[in-house]
Design an enzyme around this catalytic site. Structure first.
Site, mmCIF file in Angstrom:
data_model
loop_
_atom_site.group_PDB
_atom_site.id
_atom_site.type_symbol
_atom_site.label_atom_id
_atom_site.label_comp_id
_atom_site.label_asym_id
_atom_site.label_seq_id
_atom_site.Cartn_x
_atom_site.Cartn_y
_atom_site.Cartn_z
ATOM 1 C CE1 TYR A 60 -3.042 -3.121 -0.114
ATOM 2 C CE2 TYR A 60 -3.585 -2.520 2.442
ATOM 3 C CZ TYR A 60 -3.821 -3.176 1.331
ATOM 4 O OH TYR A 60 -4.685 -4.087 1.371
ATOM 5 C CG HIS A 133 -0.846 -9.046 0.163
ATOM 6 N ND1 HIS A 133 -0.577 -7.689 0.155
ATOM 7 C CD2 HIS A 133 -2.474 -8.918 -0.291
ATOM 8 C CE1 HIS A 133 -1.527 -6.795 -0.448
ATOM 9 N NE2 HIS A 133 -2.304 -7.552 -0.541
#
Length: 318
Positions: A60, A133
């Site tokens: 992010y 992830h």
């Protein structure tokens, strides 16, 4: 704001996870830039709303979201935050100030290096949840090295719980079936417009006691603002989905309920769902989403939405 499934196996998660959390991809600059002042105001609004759960990841904003949480949570007045982050991808710095790259690394050394860098950015000695992830295309790597690595990190106390964070519920369910998983994060696959997670993932998690965190309840914005300019699952909205979202909003309006309130609260109709995380890029979005989470939704609305296919059969009494 805590809770647990009302049926199925006891939760594997060794702590209470707040029901409402904030996803921090917007604080990393997803879709548009967020200034330091705006990020600070966002977290201050979270503190006022009583929100303590924050989901982040190295990807992010190339570490920016984690760095901002590390710098701004304490000044915002958030005491004892619950933090989840992710691993499986390493950040590589760019040359001469150029944007860096993100590379997959499912080795034990890579998993540890990823967590260590996350802890440094977050200013913490441990995190509550570590997700692998988006390992959709790496089942052998997960089996050989990545899952054993996160399990050892849990045994060492560097993380309290482990799991998988993915956008596709089928592969996620396969991982839950194979591995000892405390919690999963599924994004965009259990919403008023997409019930894919109901097919296999949610019933499986209910049986195994795996906590489910649902992200993407607005399907990248469409269910927050069903306009032609909205995004749907990270792409421009197709006409069919725009029409469906608008129809869903019309039904909600007939009951005096904002569409956003129904969207945020919908996942909790399934007993396997423990928490919902919503992306917020401003104080106003935090305040609005917290209000939507608390807005009274009558049972009759869920029944009406089920009649038009927005709520799966069996989740509400007809």
């Amino acid at each position: 704001m805590t809770g647990s499934p009302t049926s199925g196996a006891p939760l594997r998660l060794p702590f209470d996870l707040p029901r409402l959390g904030i996803g921090t991809a917007p604080l990393g600059g997803l879709f548009q830039e967020v200034t330091e002042r705006e990020a600070a105001a966002t977290l201050e609004a979270a503190a006022r709303a009583g929100i303590r759960y924050f989901d982040t990841a190295p990807r992010y904003g190339h570490g920016r979201a984690e760095e901002r949480l590390g710098r701004l949570l304490a000044p915002a007045g958030i005491d004892g935050p619950v933090i989840s982050t992710k691993t499986g991808w390493l950040l590589r710095p760019g040359a001469d100030g150029a944007p860096g790259e993100v590379v997959t690394d499912w080795t034990e050394a890579g998993i540890r290096a990823s967590l260590e860098s996350s802890l440094e950015r977050l200013g913490r000695s441990s995190v509550d949840i570590l997700y692998l992830h988006d390992p959709d295309d790496y089942p052998e790597e997960v089996r050989r090295t990545a899952y054993p690595a996160v399990r050892r990190l849990r045994e060492e106390g560097l993380v309290r719980a482990i799991g998988f964070g993915m956008n596709h519920s089928g592969p996620l369910a396969a991982y839950v079936a194979e591995f000892d998983v405390d919690v999963v994060l599924v994004a965009g696959r259990f919403s008023l417009l997409d019930h894919d997670a109901l097919e296999t993932l949610l019933p499986l998690c209910a049986r195994t006691g795996t906590a489910v965190v649902v992200g993407g309840v607005f399907n990248t914005g469409l269910l927050a603002d069903p306009s032609p300019d909205a995004m749907f699952n990270y792409r421009p909205v197709p006409a069919r989905e725009l029409a469906r979202a608008r129809r869903c909003g019309e039904i909600c309006a007939g009951f005096g309920v904002p569409l956003s309130a129904a969207a945020i609260q919908f996942p909790f109709l399934h007993p396997a769902v423990t928490s919902v995380v919503v992306g917020c890029r401003s104080a106003a979005e935090v305040t609005s989403n917290a209000a939507a989470y608390r807005f009274p939704v009558p049972e009759q609305l869920w029944v009406r939405l089920a009649e038009e296919g927005f709520v799966p059969e069996g989740l509400v009494a007809g």
